[in-house]
Motif scaffolding. Structure first.
Motif, PDB file in Angstrom:
ATOM      1  N   LEU A  37       0.823  -1.205   0.000  1.00 59.10           N
ATOM      2  CA  LEU A  37       0.000   0.000   0.000  1.00 59.10           C
ATOM      3  C   LEU A  37       0.860   1.259   0.000  1.00 59.10           C
ATOM      4  N   GLY A  38       2.126   1.127   0.375  1.00 57.51           N
ATOM      5  CA  GLY A  38       3.026   2.269   0.384  1.00 57.51           C
ATOM      6  C   GLY A  38       3.637   2.562  -0.977  1.00 57.51           C
ATOM      7  N   SER A  39       3.365   1.734  -1.960  1.00 51.56           N
ATOM      8  CA  SER A  39       3.872   1.985  -3.311  1.00 51.56           C
ATOM      9  C   SER A  39       2.909   2.888  -4.066  1.00 51.56           C
ATOM     10  N   ASP A  40       3.342   3.355  -5.232  1.00 51.92           N
ATOM     11  CA  ASP A  40       2.495   4.193  -6.072  1.00 51.92           C
ATOM     12  C   ASP A  40       1.696   3.375  -7.084  1.00 51.92           C
ATOM     13  N   ASP A  41       1.659   2.096  -6.902  1.00 50.13           N
ATOM     14  CA  ASP A  41       0.962   1.186  -7.798  1.00 50.13           C
ATOM     15  C   ASP A  41      -0.547   1.452  -7.759  1.00 50.13           C
ATOM     16  N   ASP A  42      -1.225   1.015  -8.799  1.00 48.72           N
ATOM     17  CA  ASP A  42      -2.678   1.126  -8.881  1.00 48.72           C
ATOM     18  C   ASP A  42      -3.343   0.413  -7.708  1.00 48.72           C
ATOM     19  N   ARG A  43      -4.242   1.109  -7.004  1.00 46.49           N
ATOM     20  CA  ARG A  43      -4.850   0.555  -5.796  1.00 46.49           C
ATOM     21  C   ARG A  43      -5.711  -0.676  -6.085  1.00 46.49           C
ATOM     22  N   ASP A  44      -6.390  -0.693  -7.203  1.00 47.00           N
ATOM     23  CA  ASP A  44      -7.191  -1.871  -7.547  1.00 47.00           C
ATOM     24  C   ASP A  44      -6.291  -3.075  -7.782  1.00 47.00           C
ATOM     25  N   ALA A  45      -5.139  -2.856  -8.407  1.00 48.99           N
ATOM     26  CA  ALA A  45      -4.198  -3.949  -8.640  1.00 48.99           C
ATOM     27  C   ALA A  45      -3.663  -4.484  -7.312  1.00 48.99           C
ATOM     28  N   ILE A  46      -3.342  -3.588  -6.387  1.00 49.88           N
ATOM     29  CA  ILE A  46      -2.837  -4.020  -5.081  1.00 49.88           C
ATOM     30  C   ILE A  46      -3.883  -4.856  -4.356  1.00 49.88           C
ATOM     31  N   ARG A  47      -5.132  -4.402  -4.355  1.00 49.80           N
ATOM     32  CA  ARG A  47      -6.207  -5.158  -3.688  1.00 49.80           C
ATOM     33  C   ARG A  47      -6.393  -6.518  -4.334  1.00 49.80           C
ATOM     34  N   THR A  48      -6.339  -6.553  -5.665  1.00 48.44           N
ATOM     35  CA  THR A  48      -6.463  -7.843  -6.361  1.00 48.44           C
ATOM     36  C   THR A  48      -5.312  -8.761  -5.981  1.00 48.44           C
ATOM     37  N   ASN A  49      -4.091  -8.227  -5.946  1.00 51.45           N
ATOM     38  CA  ASN A  49      -2.924  -9.033  -5.575  1.00 51.45           C
ATOM     39  C   ASN A  49      -3.051  -9.579  -4.161  1.00 51.45           C
ATOM     40  N   ARG A  50      -3.580  -8.777  -3.257  1.00 50.39           N
ATOM     41  CA  ARG A  50      -3.761  -9.253  -1.882  1.00 50.39           C
ATOM     42  C   ARG A  50      -4.770 -10.401  -1.831  1.00 50.39           C
ATOM     43  N   ARG A  51      -5.826 -10.298  -2.598  1.00 50.14           N
ATOM     44  CA  ARG A  51      -6.796 -11.401  -2.650  1.00 50.14           C
ATOM     45  C   ARG A  51      -6.162 -12.649  -3.245  1.00 50.14           C
ATOM     46  N   ALA A  53      -3.057 -13.493  -3.180  1.00 46.07           N
ATOM     47  CA  ALA A  53      -2.094 -14.030  -2.215  1.00 46.07           C
ATOM     48  C   ALA A  53      -2.782 -14.868  -1.156  1.00 46.07           C
ATOM     49  N   VAL A  54      -3.837 -14.328  -0.572  1.00 49.56           N
ATOM     50  CA  VAL A  54      -4.556 -15.072   0.470  1.00 49.56           C
ATOM     51  C   VAL A  54      -5.187 -16.335  -0.111  1.00 49.56           C
ATOM     52  N   ASP A  55      -5.777 -16.232  -1.284  1.00 48.12           N
ATOM     53  CA  ASP A  55      -6.402 -17.404  -1.914  1.00 48.12           C
ATOM     54  C   ASP A  55      -5.389 -18.513  -2.183  1.00 48.12           C
ATOM     55  N   ALA A  56      -4.138 -18.131  -2.450  1.00 48.39           N
ATOM     56  CA  ALA A  56      -3.109 -19.129  -2.749  1.00 48.39           C
ATOM     57  C   ALA A  56      -2.603 -19.841  -1.494  1.00 48.39           C
ATOM     58  N   VAL A  57      -2.786 -19.218  -0.341  1.00 48.28           N
ATOM     59  CA  VAL A  57      -2.222 -19.762   0.904  1.00 48.28           C
ATOM     60  C   VAL A  57      -3.294 -20.258   1.861  1.00 48.28           C
ATOM     61  N   ALA A  58      -4.333 -19.450   2.070  1.00 46.50           N
ATOM     62  CA  ALA A  58      -5.366 -19.778   3.057  1.00 46.50           C
ATOM     63  C   ALA A  58      -6.713 -19.289   2.550  1.00 46.50           C
ATOM     64  N   PRO A  59      -7.282 -19.981   1.573  1.00 41.46           N
ATOM     65  CA  PRO A  59      -8.542 -19.536   0.979  1.00 41.46           C
ATOM     66  C   PRO A  59      -9.617 -19.318   2.040  1.00 41.46           C
TER      67      PRO A  59
END
Length: 254
Positions: A37-51, A53-59
């Motif tokens: 969240l501290g990067s300048d990346d697109d916020r929607d992309a960050i939220r998608t990446n977080r989802r 990540a969690v789905d890959a480890v602990a759905p």
């Protein structure tokens, strides 16, 4: 490309994973699985990446992250924090199923902890400031307050900057020697006035000194593997304007 999940043999049976940049939707400098969240990346992309990540480890788990500040502060968590109200801390512990503790790094050391018998887990962000400040020991102590026992706690040390990639100056070196002369063993010679610091080995030492008997270090260098990991130092050396962050996750089963 699917999300790459790197696992520890010591944490087998506990949902966990050290993730890099492979498998995400971000583009440009932060291409891949940037969760920062501290990067300048697109916020929607960050939220998608977080989802992802969690789905890959602990759905199905709910992600918990904090505002990391290179401190030894540990928080016992029972629920996720809003993105705009994350407390300042560098480690978390919980005994609540359904929570995925997430630590963000881009060269610093992620540590995942578990006491299976007690049903207690922990996750810590350990850069050099946190390591020398005692974040690993503080996490173990916080797990004990939830019923864990350090003799049962296992710890896995994930991808971090390696000695060959981590040049520090004389002042840094002297600071570690002033804290403990034995710390000299974590440094090797470099160019004039500089040293190479083994952060991973130092973190493992601090974990062992805290009484942990089962520790696994994965030995993966974030700096030298640009296709696999984000690295703050590599981005700085390249003169890049931004950098991504990877995430390490652990959750209690069911």
């Amino acid at each position: 490309m699917p999300v790459e999940v790197i696992r520890s043999r010591l944490l087998e049976g506990v949902p966990h994973g050290f993730l890099g940049r492979r498998g995400g939707v971000s583009t440009g400098i932060c291409a891949g699985l940037n969760v920062g969240l501290g990067s300048d990346d697109d916020r929607d992309a960050i939220r998608t990446n977080r989802r992802l990540a969690v789905d890959a480890v602990a759905p199905g788990a709910r992600l918990v992250t904090v505002h990391q500040v290179h401190s030894p502060t540990v928080i016992a968590v029972t629920d996720p924090f809003p993105d705009d109200a994350r407390p300042q801390a560098d480690a978390m512990v919980t005994d609540r199923p359904g929570l995925a503790l997430g630590i963000l790094t881009a060269d610093c050391t992620p540590i995942l902890f578990a006491d299976r018998e007690a049903g207690v887990i922990g996750a810590a962000h350990s850069g050099w400031k946190g390591a020398i400040g005692g974040v690993a020991e503080a996490t173990v102590a916080a797990m004990e307050r939830l019923g864990g026992e350090r003799g049962r706690i296992v710890a896995a040390v994930g991808p971090t900057i390696a000695r060959k990639s981590y040049e520090v100056d004389e002042g840094f070196f002297r600071g570690f020697l002033e804290a403990d002369p034995e710390n000299e063993r974590f440094f090797s010679g470099g160019r004039a006035g500089h040293h190479q610091f083994d952060l991973e080995a130092y973190v493992v030492f601090r974990l062992a000194a805290a009484g942990l008997r089962q520790i696994e270090a994965l030995g993966l260098d974030t700096y030298s593997d640009a296709d696999r990991f984000f690295s703050y130092r590599r981005a700085t050396h390249r003169g890049e304007a931004d950098y991504g962050r990877q995430i390490s996750l652990i959750a209690l089963p069911g």
